[in-house]
Design an enzyme around this catalytic site. Structure first.
Site, PDB file in Angstrom:
ATOM      1  N   LYS A 176       0.832  -1.152   0.098  1.00 14.10           N
ATOM      2  CA  LYS A 176       0.241  -0.026  -0.134  1.00 14.10           C
ATOM      3  C   LYS A 176       0.744   1.132   0.059  1.00 14.10           C
ATOM      4  O   LYS A 176       0.635   2.178  -0.736  1.00 14.10           O
ATOM      5  CB  LYS A 176      -0.963   0.069   1.154  1.00 14.10           C
ATOM      6  CG  LYS A 176      -1.244   1.386   1.509  1.00 14.10           C
ATOM      7  CD  LYS A 176      -1.985   1.292   3.028  1.00 14.10           C
ATOM      8  CE  LYS A 176      -2.379   2.679   3.574  1.00 14.10           C
ATOM      9  NZ  LYS A 176      -1.216   3.363   4.265  1.00 14.10           N
ATOM     10  N   ASN A 177       1.844   1.250   0.893  1.00 17.57           N
ATOM     11  CA  ASN A 177       2.600   2.666   1.035  1.00 17.57           C
ATOM     12  C   ASN A 177       3.390   2.743  -0.055  1.00 17.57           C
ATOM     13  O   ASN A 177       4.206   3.749  -0.247  1.00 17.57           O
ATOM     14  CB  ASN A 177       3.332   2.599   2.186  1.00 17.57           C
ATOM     15  CG  ASN A 177       2.163   2.795   3.611  1.00 17.57           C
ATOM     16  OD1 ASN A 177       1.130   3.319   3.475  1.00 17.57           O
ATOM     17  ND2 ASN A 177       2.619   2.438   4.621  1.00 17.57           N
ATOM     18  N   ARG A 179       0.065  15.157  12.501  1.00 16.67           N
ATOM     19  CA  ARG A 179       0.940  14.619  11.258  1.00 16.67           C
ATOM     20  C   ARG A 179       1.460  15.945  10.263  1.00 16.67           C
ATOM     21  O   ARG A 179       1.012  16.006   9.006  1.00 16.67           O
ATOM     22  CB  ARG A 179       0.269  13.216  10.345  1.00 16.67           C
ATOM     23  CG  ARG A 179       0.121  12.454  11.300  1.00 16.67           C
ATOM     24  CD  ARG A 179      -0.693  11.201  10.655  1.00 16.67           C
ATOM     25  NE  ARG A 179       0.091  10.481   9.555  1.00 16.67           N
ATOM     26  CZ  ARG A 179      -0.559   9.652   8.819  1.00 16.67           C
ATOM     27  NH1 ARG A 179      -1.714   9.162   9.102  1.00 16.67           N
ATOM     28  NH2 ARG A 179       0.405   8.873   8.081  1.00 16.67           N
ATOM     29  N   ASP A 205       3.665   0.640  12.234  1.00 16.85           N
ATOM     30  CA  ASP A 205       2.389   0.309  11.529  1.00 16.85           C
ATOM     31  C   ASP A 205       1.970  -1.241  12.136  1.00 16.85           C
ATOM     32  O   ASP A 205       0.935  -1.860  12.066  1.00 16.85           O
ATOM     33  CB  ASP A 205       2.580   0.223   9.943  1.00 16.85           C
ATOM     34  CG  ASP A 205       2.746   1.728   9.558  1.00 16.85           C
ATOM     35  OD1 ASP A 205       2.220   2.490  10.142  1.00 16.85           O
ATOM     36  OD2 ASP A 205       3.067   1.734   8.401  1.00 16.85           O
ATOM     37  N   ARG A 235      -8.941   0.585   3.519  1.00 24.19           N
ATOM     38  CA  ARG A 235      -8.103   1.288   2.820  1.00 24.19           C
ATOM     39  C   ARG A 235      -6.647   0.569   2.774  1.00 24.19           C
ATOM     40  O   ARG A 235      -5.779   1.211   1.737  1.00 24.19           O
ATOM     41  CB  ARG A 235      -7.734   2.614   3.898  1.00 24.19           C
ATOM     42  CG  ARG A 235      -8.741   3.785   3.859  1.00 24.19           C
ATOM     43  CD  ARG A 235      -8.248   4.812   4.518  1.00 24.19           C
ATOM     44  NE  ARG A 235      -6.882   4.935   4.272  1.00 24.19           N
ATOM     45  CZ  ARG A 235      -5.855   5.329   5.193  1.00 24.19           C
ATOM     46  NH1 ARG A 235      -6.214   5.510   6.476  1.00 24.19           N
ATOM     47  NH2 ARG A 235      -4.575   5.408   4.917  1.00 24.19           N
ATOM     48  N   CYS A 256      -5.447   8.291   8.053  1.00 23.05           N
ATOM     49  CA  CYS A 256      -5.677   7.864   9.713  1.00 23.05           C
ATOM     50  C   CYS A 256      -5.187   8.865  10.718  1.00 23.05           C
ATOM     51  O   CYS A 256      -4.358   9.672  10.593  1.00 23.05           O
ATOM     52  CB  CYS A 256      -4.485   6.871   9.933  1.00 23.05           C
ATOM     53  SG  CYS A 256      -5.226   5.299   9.180  1.00 23.05           S
TER      54      CYS A 256
HETATM   55  N1  EPU Z   1       6.895  14.518  10.415  1.00 29.05           N
HETATM   56  C1  EPU Z   1       7.175  15.781  10.569  1.00 29.05           C
HETATM   57  N2  EPU Z   1       7.212  16.538   9.782  1.00 29.05           N
HETATM   58  C2  EPU Z   1       6.878  16.087   8.422  1.00 29.05           C
HETATM   59  C3  EPU Z   1       6.861  15.009   8.135  1.00 29.05           C
HETATM   60  C4  EPU Z   1       6.627  13.859   9.139  1.00 29.05           C
HETATM   61  O1  EPU Z   1       7.278  16.217  11.844  1.00 29.05           O
HETATM   62  O2  EPU Z   1       7.002  17.000   7.360  1.00 29.05           O
HETATM   63  C5  EPU Z   1       6.844  13.363  11.484  1.00 29.05           C
HETATM   64  C6  EPU Z   1       5.647  12.843  11.880  1.00 29.05           C
HETATM   65  O3  EPU Z   1       4.812  13.454  12.541  1.00 29.05           O
HETATM   66  C7  EPU Z   1       5.966  11.349  12.295  1.00 29.05           C
HETATM   67  C8  EPU Z   1       7.323  11.100  11.746  1.00 29.05           C
HETATM   68  O4  EPU Z   1       7.686  12.440  11.237  1.00 29.05           O
HETATM   69  O5  EPU Z   1       6.191  11.627  13.921  1.00 29.05           O
HETATM   70  C9  EPU Z   1       7.408  10.104  10.608  1.00 29.05           C
HETATM   71  O6  EPU Z   1       6.380  10.383   9.706  1.00 29.05           O
HETATM   72  P1  EPU Z   1       6.580  10.201   8.047  1.00 29.05           P
HETATM   73  O7  EPU Z   1       6.673  11.327   7.084  1.00 29.05           O
HETATM   74  O8  EPU Z   1       7.798   9.127   8.036  1.00 29.05           O
HETATM   75  O9  EPU Z   1       5.062   9.405   7.877  1.00 29.05           O
HETATM   76  P2  EPU Z   1       4.202   9.624   6.759  1.00 29.05           P
HETATM   77  O10 EPU Z   1       5.153   9.323   5.025  1.00 29.05           O
HETATM   78  O11 EPU Z   1       3.124  10.276   6.592  1.00 29.05           O
HETATM   79  C10 EPU Z   1       4.399   6.738   6.099  1.00 29.05           C
HETATM   80  C11 EPU Z   1       3.405   5.731   6.196  1.00 29.05           C
HETATM   81  C12 EPU Z   1       2.532   5.359   7.446  1.00 29.05           C
HETATM   82  C13 EPU Z   1       3.488   4.956   8.465  1.00 29.05           C
HETATM   83  C14 EPU Z   1       4.878   6.141   8.604  1.00 29.05           C
HETATM   84  C15 EPU Z   1       6.024   5.886   9.306  1.00 29.05           C
HETATM   85  C16 EPU Z   1       2.435   6.391   3.801  1.00 29.05           C
HETATM   86  C17 EPU Z   1       1.392   6.691   2.824  1.00 29.05           C
HETATM   87  N3  EPU Z   1       2.070   6.458   5.086  1.00 29.05           N
HETATM   88  O12 EPU Z   1       3.702   8.193   6.674  1.00 29.05           O
HETATM   89  O13 EPU Z   1       1.828   4.521   7.164  1.00 29.05           O
HETATM   90  O14 EPU Z   1       3.159   4.900   9.528  1.00 29.05           O
HETATM   91  O15 EPU Z   1       5.203   6.277   7.052  1.00 29.05           O
HETATM   92  O16 EPU Z   1       6.742   4.622   8.995  1.00 29.05           O
HETATM   93  O17 EPU Z   1       3.494   5.707   3.328  1.00 29.05           O
HETATM   94  C18 EPU Z   1      -0.063   3.098   7.735  1.00 29.05           C
HETATM   95  O18 EPU Z   1       0.283   2.635   6.794  1.00 29.05           O
HETATM   96  O19 EPU Z   1      -1.108   2.561   8.239  1.00 29.05           O
HETATM   97  C19 EPU Z   1       0.653   4.308   7.871  1.00 29.05           C
HETATM   98  C20 EPU Z   1       0.001   5.550   8.592  1.00 29.05           C
END
Ligand code: EPU
Length: 427
Positions: free
Chosen positions: A22-23, A121, A304, A396, A116
């Site tokens: 998915k990701n 975030r 996750d 999802r 989610c």
């Molecule tokens: N963060 C910031 N600033 C940013 C971006 C992130 O402070 O600009 C913080 C976030 O708040 C968090 C950490 O950095 O504390 C990591 O966030 P990341 O950006 O890595 O998460 P994401 O890219 O939004 C993806 C996955 C998530 C998964 C996270 C962590 C996707 C679409 N989503 O989210 O997946 O939990 O990486 O590995 O790739 C799930 O699959 O259930 C899911 C939520």
């Protein structure tokens, strides 16, 4: 609106196949915008996030076919249509449209993403990257406006290791002039998958999967065919489920190296795991020991899988602690597990689980995708009937979950909710 019903307490066995990640999918599909000719992605999961992105590609003028997990996107007639509202708000990963549309059209308007609810975030690191490449970024009434006369490569240090920011900056940089260097980049396998697709499209990217990624901008990108990697989080969910209720379960279509942190913790608990080339066999141990986990960026224990793992830990003898350093508020599943007789308390960023306990069936609500997975596992472990609402979250990210679990012998089915139940859920 439907709910899930599970008659738990019965052992499962057999084999189960993992779908495409998915990701990765949610980034690979927007990446097709950057090409000038059709891109085909094979092995996509049949989940609502993928359907939503397909519709978004069509909304901006893409011609899309999608059959049996194979999607072809012809981006040649796409336009930089503003998307301040509507579907973009329904999925978190719509933020990848920012990087892809900015990269291709030098402008984009994207409503702030949904997805989610795991606490705050922010996307400040994505924006920092776009600005470093020369874009002007403003937030107007809940939508992000991005414009640039031209994008120029830059050196970008991420203050927070972020999967989304790393991929988004790659998407924006592949067509920029000159070299971009992303420092303190995330190293998740999904980042390598996106870099592989972009490279097949003609991009010049080095270092994906390490914490320094170098991108040399090219003039244009072309179509290609790409096969997505298997979903390590779905595979991990099945491993946990196999340890919780399995009598020997073979998980097929998996890259075992992607799951080493989970495998190590499960072995520490006393669970038997045999890893092959693209399969993992999980069989239960005699008695499970309590363990502590702390979620970390890859290759650490994935946030996750923290929620599904919590359900398993109710079976372990002693006190286990689960600390989420990525999303400190990702604990909404715990109140629901308590309804099922789990002995868990939350202290700050940690859940403390006392076991072993026998879970009981109850009516519970999935507040997010992985909370849903945790509750399905708990439902299979519990004696009696469990009803899980909030299926839109599970849909999802888990492709054909009911069918896959039924294939292992689970008694699990979807049922239409009564009007009264729907009203109750809303209140
Ligand atoms: N963060 C910031 N600033 C940013 C971006 C992130 O402070 O600009 C913080 C976030 O708040 C968090 C950490 O950095 O504390 C990591 O966030 P990341 O950006 O890595 O998460 P994401 O890219 O939004 C993806 C996955 C998530 C998964 C996270 C962590 C996707 C679409 N989503 O989210 O997946 O939990 O990486 O590995 O790739 C799930 O699959 O259930 C899911 C939520």
């Amino acid at each position: 609106m439907e709910k899930l019903k599970i008659a738990g307490g019965y052992p499962l066995k057999g084999s189960i196949r993992v779908s495409g990640a998915k990701n990765s999918a949610v980034a690979l599909i927007p990446a097709t915008i950057l090409a000038d000719s059709p891109v085909t992605i094979e092995g996509l999961p049949d989940i609502s996030d993928v359907q939503m992105l397909k519709a978004l590609m069509e909304e901006i003028g893409g011609e899309v076919s999608f059959d049996d997990g194979e999607m072809t996107v012809n981006p040649s007639k796409m336009i930089s249509m503003p998307l301040p509202n509507g579907r973009v708000k329904k999925l978190r990963a719509s933020y990848y449209l920012m990087g892809a549309m900015l990269g291709k059209f030098k402008k984009a308007v994207i409503g702030l993403p949904g997805g989610c609810h795991l606490g705050p975030r922010p996307i400040d690191q994505h924006i920092k990257g776009f600005e470093a490449l020369g874009a002007q970024v403003t937030n107007e009434q809940g939508a992000i406006y991005l414009r640039a006369d031209e994008l120029r490569g830059a050196r970008i240090y991420l203050d927070v290791v972020s999967v989304g920011a790393t991929i988004n900056i790659m998407l924006a940089a592949v067509l920029a002039k000159g070299r971009t260097v992303i420092e303190n980049a995330a190293k998740e396998p999904e980042i390598i998958d996106v870099a592989t697709l972009l490279t097949n499209m003609g991009a010049k990217i080095k270092g994906a999967g390490t914490d320094i990624i170098r991108i040399d901008g090219v003039e244009s990108l072309h179509g290609c065919k790409h096969t997505i990697i298997p979903d390590r989080i779905e595979a991990g969910t099945f491993m946990i489920l196999a340890a919780a209720v399995g009598e020997g379960i073979l998980i097929d279509n998996v890259i075992p190296q992607h799951l080493e942190s989970l495998t190590a913790k499960m072995r520490e608990m006393g669970i038997n795991i045999e890893a092959g080339d693209d399969q993992i066999f999980v069989s239960p141990g005699e008695k499970y020991k309590s363990v502590d986990i702390k979620t970390l960026v890859y290759p650490g224990f994935p946030t996750d899988l923290q929620q599904p793992f919590t359900s398993l830990l109710t079976k372990a003898s002693g006190s286990s602690m689960v600390t989420d350093t990525i999303y400190g508020a990702r604990f909404k599943h715990i109140d629901e597990l308590r309804r099922m007789n789990a002995k868990i308390k939350v202290e700050g960023r940690a859940g403390i689980i006392d076991g072993p306990v026998q879970l009981h069936g109850a009516k519970v609500k999935a507040s997010d995708l992985r909370a849903g997975a945790a509750l399905v596992i708990a439902g299979l472990m519990a004696e009696g009937i469990t009803e899980v609402t909030g299926l839109e979250h599970i849909d999802r990210g888990y492709s054909h979950l009911v069918e896959k679990l039924s294939g292992l012998g689970a008694t699990i089915w979807r049922e239409e909710m009564t009007q009264e139940e729907v009203e109750q859920l809303k209140s």
